[in-house]
Design an enzyme around this catalytic site. Structure first.
Site, PDB file in Angstrom:
ATOM      1  N   LYS A 274       0.840  -1.196   0.000  1.00 34.89           N
ATOM      2  CA  LYS A 274       0.000   0.000   0.000  1.00 34.89           C
ATOM      3  C   LYS A 274       0.873   1.244   0.000  1.00 34.89           C
ATOM      4  O   LYS A 274       2.014   1.198   0.469  1.00 34.89           O
ATOM      5  CB  LYS A 274      -0.850   0.018   1.287  1.00 34.89           C
ATOM      6  CG  LYS A 274      -2.001  -0.969   1.319  1.00 34.89           C
ATOM      7  CD  LYS A 274      -2.759  -0.864   2.638  1.00 34.89           C
ATOM      8  CE  LYS A 274      -3.903  -1.861   2.713  1.00 34.89           C
ATOM      9  NZ  LYS A 274      -4.973  -1.639   1.727  1.00 34.89           N
ATOM     10  N   ARG A 348     -10.357 -11.646   2.049  1.00 33.83           N
ATOM     11  CA  ARG A 348     -11.204 -12.716   1.494  1.00 33.83           C
ATOM     12  C   ARG A 348     -10.482 -14.062   1.545  1.00 33.83           C
ATOM     13  O   ARG A 348     -11.122 -15.108   1.675  1.00 33.83           O
ATOM     14  CB  ARG A 348     -11.622 -12.334   0.071  1.00 33.83           C
ATOM     15  CG  ARG A 348     -10.458 -11.985  -0.820  1.00 33.83           C
ATOM     16  CD  ARG A 348     -10.853 -11.106  -2.003  1.00 33.83           C
ATOM     17  NE  ARG A 348     -10.883  -9.680  -1.667  1.00 33.83           N
ATOM     18  CZ  ARG A 348     -11.202  -8.715  -2.510  1.00 33.83           C
ATOM     19  NH1 ARG A 348     -11.544  -9.005  -3.750  1.00 33.83           N
ATOM     20  NH2 ARG A 348     -11.206  -7.455  -2.128  1.00 33.83           N
TER      21      ARG A 348
END
Ligand code: BES
Ligand code: ZN
Ligand code: ZN
Length: 497
Positions: A274, A348
Site C-alpha cells: 500500500k 477474502r
C-alpha cells in the site's frame, strides 16, 4: 466515569441538567425551578432562541438562590418521537458538554406523550453518556490534568432509581463489550498481533466462554492454504480462534449461530504494498475479529439464551522474502483454488478458510461475517452504513431492522452471477480480485463461494464504519465498536429462546 441513579434532587449543589421539549416547553422539574428563579429559564429560552430540539444544549450560570453553580438545558424534541436512541444521544451530548464538571445531576422527568418511560429513558441516557466517555489513553504518559475529562459522576435523578438501575445494568454489559472491541481496534500492531489477540480473548474464559485455538501446524494439516498464504510473509505466526458460548437452555446439541471476523492485525498490502500515506490505519484491519470478540463478551456477560460461536482468522499481511507473490495459486480448505492477483486483497483469503472451517466444525444454521474488506465500500456508502450482503432475505431484513434500532445501520448490496463472473480465473477456480468495478460486490462473491448449502449467510463490510475521524454523540473518534450493538440486538430479538 461512575453512573449513579437516585431520586431527583433540585436542591443539589451539582450542576443540574433539565429537559426542555419542542417549542421550548419546560418539563416538570424545569417548571419548578423556573418559579424559584423568577422565570430565568423561560426568559433565557425566549432570548436565546432555544427551541428544545433533540440534542440542543444550553449551559447557564445558575442565579442566586440556587445551590448548583450551573444549569444546563437540554432539548428532547418531540416527545412522541423520543426513543431509546434519542435518550442515548442526549446522554452523549450531556457528557461532551459537561465533561469539564466533576459531576452532574441529570433530572429525568416523565414526558407526556412519549412511549419511553422515565426509567427506560434514564437507563438509555446513562448508556449513551457512558459510551461517549470512552478513551484509549493507556499510552499517554504526559497528558496534563487539564486535558483530561473531569466528569467522574453522572448522576441520574429519576422517580424510581432502582428500576432504572436494573435496566442500566444489562445495558452496561453491552457497553463493556463495545469497550472491549474499541480497545482491541485501537491497539497498535506491535502490541496486538495474532498471538496477543488470542491472549486478550482468553480473558473471556472467565465468563464461561470456551476457547479453541489453531496454530500454523494444525491449519496446515487442515489444508488452509489461503489463510496461510497471507500469513507467510510475516514473522508473526497466524492463529485461528473459536470462542463458544453455549447459553441455549438444555440443548447442547442445538446448532449455533456463527460470527466470523477478519483479523488482519496489520495490512501492509504485502508485496502489492500500500502507499505509505494512511497505512497506519491498517492496524484496525482486525476490526471484524474485534467485533466478534466484543459480541461474544456481551452474550456471555448477559448470559444470552443462545448457542453462538465467534471465529476470528488472525494474520499479519507483510512483504518479505517469504511473502506470497502476485500470481501465486493457493488451495483453500474447501478444495477450491484461488489465483492471488493482488496480495492486498487478503481479507477474502483469510475468511475463505475461516468460514469453511467454522461450518465444518460447528455446523451453524446462520453465519454472519464482519470484515474491513474493501476500500470500495467507503466509496459506495461513506461512513454512515456498513455494506450488507446476504443470501437470505429474512436475515437481511432482520439485520436492517436491528441496524435502525441501534443506530448501527447497514445497507443491502446486490449479489449475482454477473458479478461472480468477474472473479473467474484462467488457471484456477477463481482469482482474488474482480477488477476496479463493483469492488465490494466481487469481494462478497468470493466469500459466497465458501458458504455451504443450506447455511444462511450475511457479510458485513465494515471498512467505512470501524474507525471514525470525528466525534459523534455516543462514539468518540477512534475505534467505534460498530457491530457489537447491532448483532447483540439481532441475537436478543431473534435467536434467543
Ligand atoms: N483492508 C483493506 C480494505 C480497507 C481499506 C479497509 C480502507 C479499511 C479502510 C483490504 O485488505 C484491501 O486492501 N482491499 C483492497 C482490495 C483491492 C486490492 C482489490 C482495496 O480495497 O483497495
Ligand atoms: Zn489489503
Ligand atoms: Zn485488509
Amino acid at each position: 466515569m461512575r453512573i449513579k441513579f437516585s431520586k431527583a434532587d433540585l436542591s443539589t449543589d451539582q450542576p443540574l441538567v433539565l429537559m426542555i421539549s419542542d417549542g421550548g416547553k419546560l418539563l416538570s422539574s424545569a417548571q419548578t425551578l423556573d418559579k424559584k428563579t423568577h422565570q430565568l429559564m423561560s426568559r433565557v429560552i425566549k432570548n436565546e432562541d432555544f427551541e428544545g430540539t433533540l440534542g440542543q444544549i444550553l449551559v447557564l450560570n445558575a442565579p442566586n438562590g440556587i445551590k448548583s453553580s450551573k444549569i444546563a438545558l437540554v432539548g428532547v424534541g418531540d416527545p412522541k418521537k423520543f426513543r431509546a436512541g434519542s435518550a442515548q444521544l442526549l446522554g452523549g451530548k450531556i457528557y461532551s458538554h459537561l465533561a469539564s464538571q466533576k459531576s452532574v445531576h441529570v433530572v429525568v422527568d416523565s414526558m407526556p406523550g412519549s412511549k419511553l418511560s422515565a426509567m427506560e429513558c434514564s437507563a438509555q441516557l446513562a448508556f449513551g453518556g457512558y459510551l461517549r466517555s470512552y478513551r484509549f489513553d493507556k499510552y499517554r504518559t504526559k497528558e496534563s490534568r487539564k486535558d483530561q475529562p473531569k466528569l467522574k459522576n453522572l448522576i441520574i435523578g429519576v422517580n424510581e432509581p432502582n428500576e432504572a438501575k436494573k435496566i442500566y445494568s444489562s445495558l452496561s454489559k453491552v457497553a463493556n463489550g463495545v469497550f472491549f472491541t474499541r480497545d482491541l481496534v485501537s491497539e497498535p500492531a506491535n502490541i496486538l498481533f495474532p498471538e496477543s489477540f488470542v491472549e486478550r480473548a482468553r480473558e473471556l474464559t472467565k465468563l464461561g466462554i470456551k476457547i479453541q485455538v489453531l496454530g500454523e501446524r494444525e491449519m496446515r494439516k487442515l489444508g488452509m492454504g489461503a489463510l496461510l498464504g497471507v500469513a507467510q510473509g510475516s514473522q508473526r505466526t497466524p492463529r485461528l480462534i473459536a470462542m463458544r458460548w453455549d447459553g441455549a437452555p438444555n440443548s447442547s446439541s442445538k446448532r449455533p449461530i456463527a460470527f466470523i471476523g477478519k483479523g488482519v492485525t496489520f495490512d501492509s498490502g504485502g508485496i502489492s504494498i500500500k502507499p505509505s500515506g494512511g497505512m497506519e490505519d491498517m492496524k484496525w484491519d482486525m476490526g471484524g475479529a474485534g467485533v466478534v470478540a466484543g459480541l461474544m463478551r456481551v452474550l456471555a456477560e448477559r448470559k444470552a439464551k443462545v448457542n453462538a460461536v465467534g471465529v476470528a482468522g488472525l494474520v499479519e499481511n507483510m512483504p518479505s522474502g517469504t511473502a506470497q507473490r502476485p500470481g501465486d495459486v493457493v488451495k483453500t480448505m474447501s478444495g477450491q483454488t484461488i489465483e492471488v492477483i493482488n496480495t492486498d486483497a487478503e481479507g477474502r483469503l483469510v475468511l475463505a478458510d475461516a468460514m469453511w472451517w467454522c461450518q465444518q466444525k460447528f455446523k451453524p444454521h446462520t453465519m454472519i461475517d464482519l470484515a474491513t474488506l474493501t476500500g470500495a465500500i467507503i466509496v459506495s456508502l461513506g461512513h454512515h452504513h456498513a455494506g450488507m450482503f446476504a443470501n437470505d432475505d429474512d436475515l437481511a431484513k432482520k439485520l436492517a431492522e436491528s441496524g435502525e434500532e441501534t443506530g448501527e445501520r447497514v445497507w443491502r448490496m446486490p449479489l449475482g452471477d454477473d458479478y461472480d463472473n468477474q472473479v473467474k480465473s484462467q488457471i484456477a477456480d477463481m482469482k482474488n480480485v474482480g477488477g476496479r468495478d463493483a469492488g465490494s460486490i466481487t469481494a462478497a462473491q468470493i466469500l459466497q463461494r465458501f458458504v455451504q448449502d443450506g447455511v444462511k449467510w450475511a457479510h458485513l463490510d465494515i471498512a467505512g464504519v470501524t474507525w471514525s475521524n470525528a466525534d459523534s454523540p455516543t462514539v468518540p473518534k477512534g475505534g467505534t465498536g460498530f457491530g457489537v450493538r447491532l448483532l447483540d440486538r439481532l441475537v436478543a430479538e431473534h435467536y434467543e429462546k
